[in-house]
Design an enzyme around this catalytic site. Structure first.
Site, PDB file in Angstrom:
ATOM      1  N   GLY A 123      -1.226  -3.410  -2.881  1.00  0.00           N
ATOM      2  CA  GLY A 123      -0.540  -2.817  -1.734  1.00  0.00           C
ATOM      3  C   GLY A 123       0.850  -3.377  -1.515  1.00  0.00           C
ATOM      4  N   SER A 125       3.432  -2.471  -3.606  1.00  0.00           N
ATOM      5  CA  SER A 125       4.349  -1.506  -4.224  1.00  0.00           C
ATOM      6  C   SER A 125       4.842  -1.892  -5.614  1.00  0.00           C
ATOM      7  CB  SER A 125       5.552  -1.233  -3.323  1.00  0.00           C
ATOM      8  OG  SER A 125       5.120  -0.659  -2.146  1.00  0.00           O
ATOM      9  N   ASP A 171       8.008   3.106   0.102  1.00  0.00           N
ATOM     10  CA  ASP A 171       8.035   2.024  -0.889  1.00  0.00           C
ATOM     11  C   ASP A 171       9.289   2.089  -1.761  1.00  0.00           C
ATOM     12  OD1 ASP A 171       5.564   1.804   0.265  1.00  0.00           O
ATOM     13  OD2 ASP A 171       4.445   2.440  -1.507  1.00  0.00           O
TER      14      ASP A 171
HETATM   15  C1  GLA Z   1       1.511   3.614   0.347  1.00  0.00           C
HETATM   16  C2  GLA Z   1       2.454   4.781   0.101  1.00  0.00           C
HETATM   17  C3  GLA Z   1       3.507   4.858   1.200  1.00  0.00           C
HETATM   18  C4  GLA Z   1       2.894   4.834   2.583  1.00  0.00           C
HETATM   19  C5  GLA Z   1       1.872   3.694   2.694  1.00  0.00           C
HETATM   20  C6  GLA Z   1       1.122   3.724   3.986  1.00  0.00           C
HETATM   21  O1  GLA Z   1       2.187   2.411   0.204  1.00  0.00           O
HETATM   22  O2  GLA Z   1       3.076   4.658  -1.147  1.00  0.00           O
HETATM   23  O3  GLA Z   1       4.315   5.996   1.025  1.00  0.00           O
HETATM   24  O4  GLA Z   1       2.321   6.060   2.898  1.00  0.00           O
HETATM   25  O5  GLA Z   1       0.945   3.721   1.633  1.00  0.00           O
HETATM   26  O6  GLA Z   1       1.952   3.410   5.040  1.00  0.00           O
END
Ligand code: GLA
Length: 384
Positions: A123, A125, A171
């Site tokens: 989580g 990115s 992200d």
């Molecule tokens: C992931 C997605 C983002 C966003 C988050 C939740 O990171 O890539 O675009 O939607 O989840 O906030």
């Protein structure tokens, strides 16, 4: 090997060519979860985990992509790019190449070496970091010079259209546009943004539950569909509501009964999260850390109960942090269903906090977490 010199050596040894090197960071979101695709507000910061991309031109019309993380090389023909991803790590760089080709750029042959230390599936990115680093690298060989917000949109399209993950813009945007020691309040409607300094006395303590998270997984898409369902119901009464960004709590009070119970809960999270995110940016700008911490706590409860985007482990990680000395605010960060929590912690207490939290989590959950003390970093740029 978080250093460009090692990646340069690796690239030269493999491809016998001097590369240009680019870096793009991962991110942590302080607040504003699942609001980006509802054209709402998010407040992430870029972090000091990143992807490095080394690129050099080739004369044979081939695109050769090497990942030092996967220790694997893939070769493509620049004149015959794949139309879609194939559920392989190379989808992320090739998705960017494909989108740039679609923008009308002639794509020449090149060698690209990638290496990153953003923990995968946590989580933070890692995918956006690969996309943005690749986009800058490939831009340099095709002579493109996109402003950060436009580059972010192209990378998001690579993920939506080529990789097949239905993510929003957060992200890629923060990876391309982050600023050292700052959080960024982004309006996902028009991509306008405001930087808010993070006080030097505050550390970003990122606690990995070690439960894997994936945007490509079913839960993310289910939640997104529920958010859209709620929006469609409100739009029947107020046609000017195009996204939940335009909706209010009072809309839910009036018409929530026409939605599925899940859609109502998801919408309540998104609508209140937008309000919290704007308020959190105000609090940060006013150095009101207590208020920011309070909003983060509220955001976590909403994410967990209304959005049902948390999990036992993430709820435990947040709960176990609450009475530790130095904590300002804690919540699950990112797409949900696992991944990491973000803890804003007084810097002089950060190490003790991290140790105590790890010990508590290990005892309670039976998994040893990884805890990282990070700081807000610059967005993507050329390194050499
Ligand atoms: C992931 C997605 C983002 C966003 C988050 C939740 O990171 O890539 O675009 O939607 O989840 O906030």
């Amino acid at each position: 090997m978080h250093d460009p010199a090692s990646l340069r050596t690796l690239h030269v040894n493999r491809f016998q060519a001097e590369p240009a090197i680019f870096v793009a960071p991962g991110r942590v979101n302080l607040i504003g979860e699942h609001t980006d695709y509802a054209e709402g507000f998010v407040m992430p910061a870029a972090i000091d985990f990143a992807t490095l991309a080394a690129i050099s031109p080739r004369a044979d019309g081939k695109i050769v992509v090497y990942s030092e993380n996967f220790k694997e090389e893939k070769t493509y023909d620049a004149a015959a790019l794949p139309p879609k991803g194939s559920k392989h790590w190379s989808d992320y760089p090739m998705g960017v190449v494909s989108i740039l080709a679609g923008e009308g750029h002639a794509i020449p042959g090149f060698s690209l070496s990638l290496w990153g230390d953003v923990p995968l599936g946590s989580g933070l990115s890692s995918s956006a970091a690969i996309e943005v680093a690749t986009a800058l690298a490939v831009s340099s060989v095709i002579g493109a010079n996109y402003p950060g917000p436009v580059l972010a949109r192209l990378c998001q399209r690579a993920e939506n259209e080529f990789v097949g993950a239905n993510c929003g813009i957060m992200d890629q945007f923060i990876s391309a546009n982050g600023a050292e020691d700052h959080a960024l309040l982004l309006d996902c409607r028009d991509l306008s943004f405001k930087l808010a300094p993070i006080p030097a006395s505050v550390a970003l303590v990122i606690a990995n539950t070690m439960v894997k998270h994936s945007v490509a997984g079913g839960e993310y898409s289910t939640r997104r569909a529920e958010v859209e369902e709620a929006c469609a119901v409100i739009a029947q009464h107020r046609p000017e509501v195009r996204f939940l960004r335009d909706a209010t709590v009072s809309d839910l009070e009036k018409w929530g009964g026409e939605m599925s119970p899940n859609a109502l809960k998801r919408a309540r999270h998104v609508i209140t999260e937008n309000l919290r995110t704007v308020a959190a940016a105000e609090a940060l700008l006013n150095h009101d850390m207590a208020e920011l911490g309070r909003l983060m706590a509220e955001a976590h409860v909403s994410y967990s109960r209304d959005f049902e985007g948390s999990c036992v482990e993430a709820d435990a990680m947040v709960a176990l942090a609450q009475d530790l000395p130095g904590l300002i605010g804690a919540r699950l960060t990112g797409g949900g269903f696992g991944g990491c929590t973000i803890n804003l912690v007084e810097k002089d207490q950060a190490h003790a906090f991290a140790e105590a939290l790890a010990a508590r989590y290990t005892t309670e959950i039976g998994i040893v977490p990884q805890i990282h003390i990070c700081h807000a970093s610059n967005g993507a740029h050329k390194v050499n």
